[in-house]
Design an enzyme around this catalytic site. Structure first.
Site, PDB file in Angstrom:
ATOM      1  N   GLU A  46       0.842  -1.198   0.000  1.00 38.15           N
ATOM      2  CA  GLU A  46       0.000   0.000   0.000  1.00 38.15           C
ATOM      3  C   GLU A  46       0.881   1.254   0.000  1.00 38.15           C
ATOM      4  O   GLU A  46       1.854   1.344   0.763  1.00 38.15           O
ATOM      5  CB  GLU A  46      -0.873  -0.042   1.256  1.00 38.15           C
ATOM      6  N   LYS A 115      -9.116   2.532  -1.986  1.00 38.42           N
ATOM      7  CA  LYS A 115      -9.397   1.890  -0.708  1.00 38.42           C
ATOM      8  C   LYS A 115     -10.758   2.365  -0.193  1.00 38.42           C
ATOM      9  O   LYS A 115     -11.044   3.568  -0.183  1.00 38.42           O
ATOM     10  CB  LYS A 115      -8.292   2.246   0.291  1.00 38.42           C
ATOM     11  N   CYS A 172      -5.467  -3.227   2.250  1.00 36.66           N
ATOM     12  CA  CYS A 172      -5.234  -3.317   3.692  1.00 36.66           C
ATOM     13  C   CYS A 172      -6.498  -3.465   4.533  1.00 36.66           C
ATOM     14  O   CYS A 172      -7.084  -4.533   4.603  1.00 36.66           O
ATOM     15  CB  CYS A 172      -4.403  -2.124   4.157  1.00 36.66           C
ATOM     16  N   SER A 199       0.296  -2.828   7.069  1.00 33.87           N
ATOM     17  CA  SER A 199      -0.209  -3.215   8.388  1.00 33.87           C
ATOM     18  C   SER A 199       0.977  -3.284   9.346  1.00 33.87           C
ATOM     19  O   SER A 199       1.875  -4.106   9.178  1.00 33.87           O
ATOM     20  CB  SER A 199      -0.913  -4.574   8.292  1.00 33.87           C
ATOM     21  N   SER A 372      -9.489 -61.260   9.570  1.00 29.36           N
ATOM     22  CA  SER A 372      -8.494 -62.005   8.790  1.00 29.36           C
ATOM     23  C   SER A 372      -7.088 -61.865   9.333  1.00 29.36           C
ATOM     24  O   SER A 372      -6.200 -62.636   8.959  1.00 29.36           O
ATOM     25  CB  SER A 372      -8.515 -61.523   7.339  1.00 29.36           C
ATOM     26  N   ASN A 456     -12.899 -65.916  -5.831  1.00 25.71           N
ATOM     27  CA  ASN A 456     -14.167 -65.338  -5.396  1.00 25.71           C
ATOM     28  C   ASN A 456     -15.052 -66.330  -4.650  1.00 25.71           C
ATOM     29  O   ASN A 456     -15.868 -65.929  -3.815  1.00 25.71           O
ATOM     30  CB  ASN A 456     -14.922 -64.768  -6.597  1.00 25.71           C
ATOM     31  N   GLU A 485     -10.049 -49.767  -1.967  1.00 30.29           N
ATOM     32  CA  GLU A 485     -10.482 -51.013  -2.587  1.00 30.29           C
ATOM     33  C   GLU A 485     -11.777 -50.815  -3.366  1.00 30.29           C
ATOM     34  O   GLU A 485     -11.948 -51.355  -4.464  1.00 30.29           O
ATOM     35  CB  GLU A 485     -10.672 -52.088  -1.519  1.00 30.29           C
TER      36      GLU A 485
END
Length: 661
Positions: A46, A115, A172, A199, A372, A456, A485
């Site tokens: 600024e 501004k 700002c 700032s 498992s 399967n 998966e």
């Protein structure tokens, strides 16, 4: 830019207060540096052409005329520079002084943004010098360009060569107020906000400033380039630290060290921002903002509370090569340890709360899990334990069923048995070798033929047992399959694909590992922790093919590819809908030195083929909780036809040149 990336910069020059010519020289030098870095948008602080701390010198004609001459120098220096530049200066119009950001590109002054919100409290006295900027666009004569240019707070700078690049500015204090101008800018179509700021530093202000800018970029689904004043400003009463910030949709891309004037650069992903905006239907409702192009001499078209003036500019597109942004290898897994632990705890809680509600609603006081000794069923058991504890149901009413068959190894069998014992669940062993062999005989299948039927049949036999045992106990079959998966279709249809509630359906494999490890690291039972760590060290496998020398022969990642790659692909495909070539580019950068480019391309092709061909399995998934920003539930995030054509994605994959980005 290629793949929607654009390089931006925030640069703080070391200025001299009230010396515009010197300051212009410093800014031009930084523009040269930014050009070498490939920056296409540069933002300066600024009032950087004069200094923010000039105080009553702003009322002096020499300073104001010097500022205009300095701007002229910046404009002339931009002739051969391919970038849009925002620079701050005081600007007089109709006898009033404004604090403005001037937009400059290719030797032209494109517009002036004043501004709006002038602080006049504490250490600030801006109303002493400046007038608040107006929304309505006025056209003022530019002596350098010999043309009228727009001046007003509602201006959009739209790039004709870079799709999705629409830049707007605020200054700002504008971003610190309850309703910043950038809200309107974003709603009118701005994807990048430039903030020229001064700032000053006070204790703790840097953290607030950081959160403010990142939060605003998240709220507006935009890129935000914040450039702050630094060393060189007067220290009569204030100190400026030069804290520059570049953020994108809540993510910090770059931040400078305070008290060290610097230029920071980062690559904004415009495709990512526009993808988010398309996805969020609440971001902008029709009629909330008006965006129109206004030609010089037609200022009346820019009037109205919601009207914006759109100014076009051009940039020459080119490939950025290596991107100046961090590409996480595991987008589902936070890289910082503290955040990762928090994420794991949160996921466990979401999973457990989902199961808790389902148990309460159905009146089930028993659960059945096919245990498992692998990673997914381990996590499902840990979730079940937490849910049963929350309901004050004895853990002994969780039934862990282990069903050894042709591919079961001693290691996974022992781990399953030990886990059930350590958590206090019941364990039942139901061998299925004989039943599956009889099934092969019934359907006339050669048991020595280790094909998909061989595999399967085992998975479906296990699911049948789980369902029937659940019927015996008036229990719920708790599913174990994870999101990775499901995305790959690596599940037996009506086998492990099916359950009564799938607690892992929203958790990708890379995150499953970390959640289980988190549990091992935080649990109070040393023996359980030891087993969990051994499970983590065990290769991922469905264990459907006979082992070799007692060890797992069938390794999932050898067959479908590394899960860390597939989870990377999954995230960018579902979260942002990127082209395959862009995902490939990101993966090459993220996994540089770990995988060859050809390897990445091969597994990306595998992912797309499986993802499209296996949608029919996801179209009838059991219920399960969503835990992150991506999910594959047909009732939630992924509503995809099971017979969609893959051609567009395949053609893009075929066009990828392996040796180039």
């Amino acid at each position: 830019m290629k793949d929607g990336f654009i390089r931006v910069a925030a640069a703080t020059p070391k200025i001299r207060v009230a010396d515009p010519a010197y300051n212009a020289g410093q800014i031009i030098a930084l523009m040269e540096e930014g050009e070498k870095e490939g920056a296409k948008l540069m933002v300066f602080p600024e009032l950087s052409l004069t200094g923010y701390t000039c105080q009553d010198l702003f009322l002096q004609f020499p300073l104001l005329s010097g500022a205009k001459e300095a701007l002229k120098a910046v404009v002339e220096a931009s002739v051969n520079k391919d970038m849009l530049v925002f620079v701050g200066l005081p600007w007089e119009k109709n006898g009033k002084l404004y604090n403005v950001a001037a937009a400059v590109c290719h030797g032209k002054l494109l517009g002036i943004v004043p501004k709006k919100h002038l602080p006049n409290y504490s250490e600030f006295y801006e109303l002493r010098y400046f007038c608040p900027g107006e929304d309505e666009t006025a056209f003022i004569w530019d002596e350098l360009g010999k043309d009228y240019i727009p001046m007003g707070s509602r201006i959009l700078f739209s790039c004709e060569d870079v799709p999705g690049l629409v830049v707007a500015a605020e200054i700002c204090e504008d971003v610190w107020v309850p309703c910043p101008p950038s809200i309107g800018h974003a709603m009118a179509g701005a994807t990048v906000i430039a903030n020229c700021s001064a700032s000053n530093e006070t204790t703790g202000k840097d953290e607030y400033r950081h959160d403010l800018i990142c939060g605003q970029s998240a709220r507006l689904l935009c890129g935000y380039v914040y450039c702050n004043a630094g060393e060189g400003e007067s220290t009569q009463d204030l100190v400026f630290g030069g804290q520059n910030i570049i953020a994108e949709n809540g993510t910090l891309l770059a931040e400078s060290r305070r008290f060290e004037n610097a230029m920071i650069t980062a690559d904004l992903d415009l495709e990512r921002l526009n993808s988010e905006r398309r996805r969020m239907n609440t971001f902008l409702s029709p009629g909330q903002a008006v965006r129109m192009a206004v030609m010089p001499g037609q200022a009346e078209n820019g009037k109205g509370e919601s009207a914006y003036t759109e100014v076009g500019f051009s940039l020459h597109c080119k490939n950025l090569g290596t991107l100046k942004r961090r590409i996480e290898k595991m987008p589902f897994v936070p890289s910082e340890a503290g955040k990762r632990r928090k994420r794991c705890e949160e996921i466990l809680s979401i999973q457990a709360m989902g199961l808790k509600k389902r148990l309460e609603h159905t009146g089930c006081t028993h659960g059945v899990i096919g245990l498992s000794g692998g990673l997914d069923s381990t996590l499902a058991l840990l979730v079940a334990v937490r849910a049963f504890d929350a309901l004050e149901i004895p853990r002994g009413q969780i039934y862990c069923i282990t069903m050894p068959c042709f591919g079961t190894t001693d290691r996974t069998y022992r781990n399953a048995c030990m886990m059930a014992k350590q958590v206090g669940a019941q364990l039942r062993e139901i061998p299925i070798r004989e039943a599956v062999s009889l099934h092969f005989k019934d359907i006339g299948h050669d048991e020595d033929l280790h094909d998909v039927t061989y595999e399967n049949s085992q998975a479906r036999e296990r699911t049948q047992i789980l369902m029937d045992v659940a019927n015996q106990l008036n229990a719920m079959v708790i599913g174990t399959g994870d999101m990775s998966e499901l995305a790959l279709g690596w599940a037996t249809y009506n086998g492990d694909h099916m359950s009564m509630y799938g607690v892992n359906a929203g958790v990708p494999k890379t995150l499953v590992r970390h959640v289980v490890r988190y549990y091992a690291d935080t649990c109070s039972e040393p023996e359980l922790a030891r087993v969990l760590l051994d499970v983590l060290d065990t290769p991922v496998s469905p264990e459907l093919l006979p082992p070799e020398d007692g060890k797992i022969f069938q390794k999932t990642e050898d067959l479908v590819g590394p899960y860390e790659l597939h989870d990377f692909f999954l995230y960018y495909i579902l979260r942002f809908g990127y082209m395959p070539s862009k995902i490939y580019r990101l993966a090459c950068q993220a996994f540089a030195g770990e995988y060859e480019k050809r390897t990445i391309l091969h597994w990306l092709d595998v992912f797309y083929r499986r993802f499209f061909s296996q949608q029919f399995k996801r179209s009838c998934l059991p219920d399960g909780p969503k835990v992150g920003s991506v999910a594959v539930s047909p009732r939630g995030d992924l509503r995809m036809p099971s017979d969609a054509c893959q051609r567009i994605w395949t053609e893009d994959l075929k066009n990828i040149e392996v040796e180039s980005l």
